[in-house]
Write a protein that holds these residues in place. Structure first.
Motif, short mmCIF file in Angstrom:
data_model
loop_
_atom_site.label_atom_id
_atom_site.label_comp_id
_atom_site.label_asym_id
_atom_site.label_seq_id
_atom_site.Cartn_x
_atom_site.Cartn_y
_atom_site.Cartn_z
N ASP A 1 -4.50 0.79 -9.68
CA ASP A 1 -5.48 -0.23 -8.83
C ASP A 1 -6.02 -1.01 -10.13
OD1 ASP A 1 -5.34 0.75 -6.43
OD2 ASP A 1 -7.36 1.53 -6.33
N VAL A 2 -5.72 -1.00 -11.37
CA VAL A 2 -6.34 -1.84 -12.52
C VAL A 2 -4.93 -2.59 -12.64
CG1 VAL A 2 -6.44 -2.03 -14.85
CG2 VAL A 2 -7.87 -0.20 -13.80
N VAL B 1 4.05 8.74 -11.19
CA VAL B 1 4.26 7.54 -11.86
C VAL B 1 3.13 6.96 -12.92
CG1 VAL B 1 5.06 5.21 -11.94
CG2 VAL B 1 6.32 7.02 -10.50
N ALA B 2 2.04 6.91 -12.13
CA ALA B 2 0.68 6.62 -12.96
C ALA B 2 -0.56 7.30 -11.93
CB ALA B 2 0.76 5.11 -12.73
N MET C 1 1.00 -1.29 -0.07
CA MET C 1 -0.09 0.14 0.17
C MET C 1 0.90 1.26 -0.29
SD MET C 1 -3.47 -0.86 2.34
CE MET C 1 -2.65 -1.37 3.86
N ASN C 2 1.99 1.45 0.71
CA ASN C 2 2.87 2.33 0.90
C ASN C 2 3.43 2.52 -0.51
OD1 ASN C 2 2.50 3.49 3.28
ND2 ASN C 2 3.79 1.87 4.20
N GLU C 3 3.85 1.60 -1.17
CA GLU C 3 4.53 1.70 -2.46
C GLU C 3 3.65 2.28 -3.50
OE1 GLU C 3 8.05 2.20 -4.13
OE2 GLU C 3 7.85 1.42 -2.30
N ALA C 4 2.37 1.81 -3.38
CA ALA C 4 1.27 2.19 -4.50
C ALA C 4 1.17 3.76 -4.23
CB ALA C 4 0.11 1.51 -4.18
N ALA C 5 1.11 4.20 -3.00
CA ALA C 5 0.68 5.42 -2.44
C ALA C 5 1.92 6.35 -3.01
CB ALA C 5 0.62 5.96 -1.17
N ARG C 6 3.18 5.83 -2.97
CA ARG C 6 4.66 6.66 -3.54
C ARG C 6 4.39 6.79 -5.01
NH1 ARG C 6 7.29 3.11 0.07
NH2 ARG C 6 8.04 4.31 2.06
N LEU C 7 3.85 5.83 -5.73
CA LEU C 7 3.65 5.78 -7.13
C LEU C 7 2.88 7.04 -7.51
CD1 LEU C 7 3.14 2.05 -8.12
CD2 LEU C 7 5.10 3.26 -8.99
N MET D 1 -3.03 -3.70 -10.15
CA MET D 1 -3.31 -4.38 -8.88
C MET D 1 -4.17 -5.59 -9.17
SD MET D 1 -2.10 -5.18 -6.17
CE MET D 1 -2.41 -6.80 -5.41
N ARG D 2 -5.38 -5.24 -9.81
CA ARG D 2 -6.32 -6.09 -9.91
C ARG D 2 -6.00 -7.29 -10.77
NH1 ARG D 2 -9.79 -1.63 -9.33
NH2 ARG D 2 -10.24 -1.72 -11.58
N VAL D 3 -5.74 -6.76 -11.97
CA VAL D 3 -5.50 -7.82 -13.14
C VAL D 3 -4.38 -8.22 -13.48
CG1 VAL D 3 -7.75 -6.77 -14.24
CG2 VAL D 3 -5.42 -5.86 -15.12
N GLY D 4 -3.25 -7.58 -12.68
CA GLY D 4 -1.86 -8.24 -12.75
C GLY D 4 -1.56 -8.80 -11.51
N LEU D 5 -1.15 -8.28 -10.31
CA LEU D 5 -0.58 -8.94 -9.26
C LEU D 5 -1.84 -9.73 -8.61
CD1 LEU D 5 1.66 -6.21 -7.29
CD2 LEU D 5 2.24 -8.09 -8.71
#
Length: 327
Positions: free
Chosen positions: A223-224, A216-217, A205-211, A226-230
Motif C-alpha cells: 500500500d505504501v 512478495v511483500a 486490486m487482484n494483483e495486489a492481493a496476489r503479491l 501504491m500511495r507514493v509510487g503509482l
C-alpha cells in the motif's frame, strides 16, 4: 421548488449525490422506494438529515462551507415516498440510485418515465448493469444513460457516463453540463462491463492481493508503494500518457518478461505491438496513444514535472537536498 434534481433511492449513493448538488446550491428531491411504516419513514428522514448535517459540519471544519450555510443547505433537500407522488413531477435531471437488483432498477426507471416529462434526462448510477440492459425500461431511451459515481460521491470529481446505441448526443451534452456545473469531471465510455475505473481497479486490486498471497511483500509495503509510487505518478500522468512517456516498446518488453517469469495474464494487448510496428511508440516518435505533432515536448515534460513537484510538496515528500555551504 423549481426543477430540482431528482434522486431515486435514499441509500448511501443517493445521499452522496444529493449532497453534491446541495453543496452547489441546487435543490434535490430524494425519492424513497423502500417500504416503511409512517413512523419508521419519519425517523429515517430525520436520520438522513442528521447524516447530511454531520457531513456538512465536517466540511465546515475543513473550511469548505461556513456555519451559517449549513441550515440552508439541509433545507434544499426534500424527501418523498414514491407512492405519495401522484401528479407529474418537475425535475431538471433524474439519477436512479436504487440497489443493484434488476427488478428494483426497472421499478425506479418505469416510475421516473411515468412521473417526469419525456425530455428529462434519466441516468442510472448502476455499477452492475449495462446501459443497454436498462434502456428498455425508459420511455424515450434516447435520453437515458448510465452515470457511475465514485464514492464518496460528493468529494470524488469523476463520473463515468456510459451510453447505449439509442442515446442521443444532445442528452449527453445536457448531463455533462449539469455535472460540470457542480465541479464534476465526466468521461464517456461505451456499454461495456466495468466502465473504465472499476475495470482497471479490479485488475490492480487482484494483483495486489496476489503479491500478499505469494509472500512478495507485506500488505503495508504494497500500500505504501501504491500511495507514493503509482498513486503519485498517475495523479499527474494518466496510464496511457505514461505509456507514451516511457515508450510503448518498454511496456512491450516488460510484458514479455513478466509473461515468461510469472503468468500469461501479463501479455500486452495487440495494440501495443501494432503501435511499435507503426512507429507510434510515444514521445520518441511524436505519436502514440496521443498525437504530439506540433507540441513542444520539452515544455510538456516540464509542465508535468512541475505538477509532480507540487504534489510531492503537498505530501511533504520532496527529495532531500544538501544544504548550501556557507561562503
Amino acid at each position: 421548488m423549481q426543477n430540482p434534481i431528482i434522486v431515486l433511492g435514499a441509500g448511501r449513493m443517493g445521499e452522496g449525490i444529493a449532497l453534491s448538488f446541495i453543496l452547489a446550491g441546487q435543490a434535490v428531491v430524494l425519492v424513497d422506494f423502500k417500504v416503511r411504516e409512517p413512523g419508521e419513514r419519519a425517523r429515517y428522514y430525520d436520520q438522513a438529515r442528521s447524516r447530511l448535517t454531520t457531513e456538512l459540519t465536517y466540511l465546515r471544519d475543513q473550511r469548505l462551507v461556513q456555519t451559517e450555510q449549513i441550515a440552508s443547505m439541509v433545507s434544499r433537500l426534500q424527501f418523498t415516498d414514491h407512492q405519495e407522488v401522484v401528479a407529474p413531477m418537475s425535475g431538471r435531471l433524474v439519477f436512479e440510485a436504487l440497489p443493484e437488483m434488476r427488478e428494483l432498477k426497472q421499478k425506479g426507471l418505469v416510475w421516473a418515465s411515468q412521473k417526469l416529462p419525456e425530455n428529462v434526462v434519466i441516468a442510472s448510477t448502476t455499477s452492475t448493469f449495462l446501459v443497454s440492459e436498462l434502456s428498455d425500461f425508459v420511455t424515450n431511451p434516447a435520453r437515458f444513460m448510465n452515470a457511475h459515481w465514485l464514492n464518496p460521491a460528493h468529494l470524488m470529481p469523476l463520473v463515468e457516463v456510459s451510453r447505449s446505441t439509442k442515446t442521443e448526443s444532445r442528452y449527453i451534452d445536457e448531463l455533462y453540463g449539469v455535472l460540470k456545473s457542480i465541479g464534476k469531471v465526466p468521461v464517456l465510455c461505451e456499454a461495456a462491463p466495468g466502465y473504465i475505473v472499476p475495470r482497471l481497479q479490479v485488475l490492480l486490486m487482484n494483483e495486489a492481493a496476489r503479491l500478499v498471497e505469494e509472500g512478495v511483500a507485506s500488505a503495508e509495503d504494497i500500500d505504501v508503494a501504491m500511495r507514493v509510487g503509482l498513486g503519485l505518478r498517475y495523479s499527474v500522468l494518466g496510464v496511457l500518457e505514461f505509456i507514451d512517456w516511457g515508450g510503448g516498446d518498454t511496456l512491450y518488453y516488460a510484458s514479455n518478461y513478466l509473461c515468461e517469469n510469472l503468468d500469461e495474464r501479463f501479455k500486452s494487448p495487440d495494440v501495443i505491438a501494432r503501435n511499435m510496428q507503426e512507429q507510434r511508440r510515444g514521445f520518441q516518435d511524436g505519436q502514440g496513444f496521443f498525437d504530439y505533432a506540433g507540441s513542444d515536448l520539452a515544455q510538456h515534460r516540464r509542465q508535468r514535472s512541475d505538477d509532480f513537484l507540487k504534489r510531492l510538496a503537498l505530501l511533504k515528500l520532496m527529495p532531500v537536498v544538501e544544504a548550501r555551504p556557507r561562503s
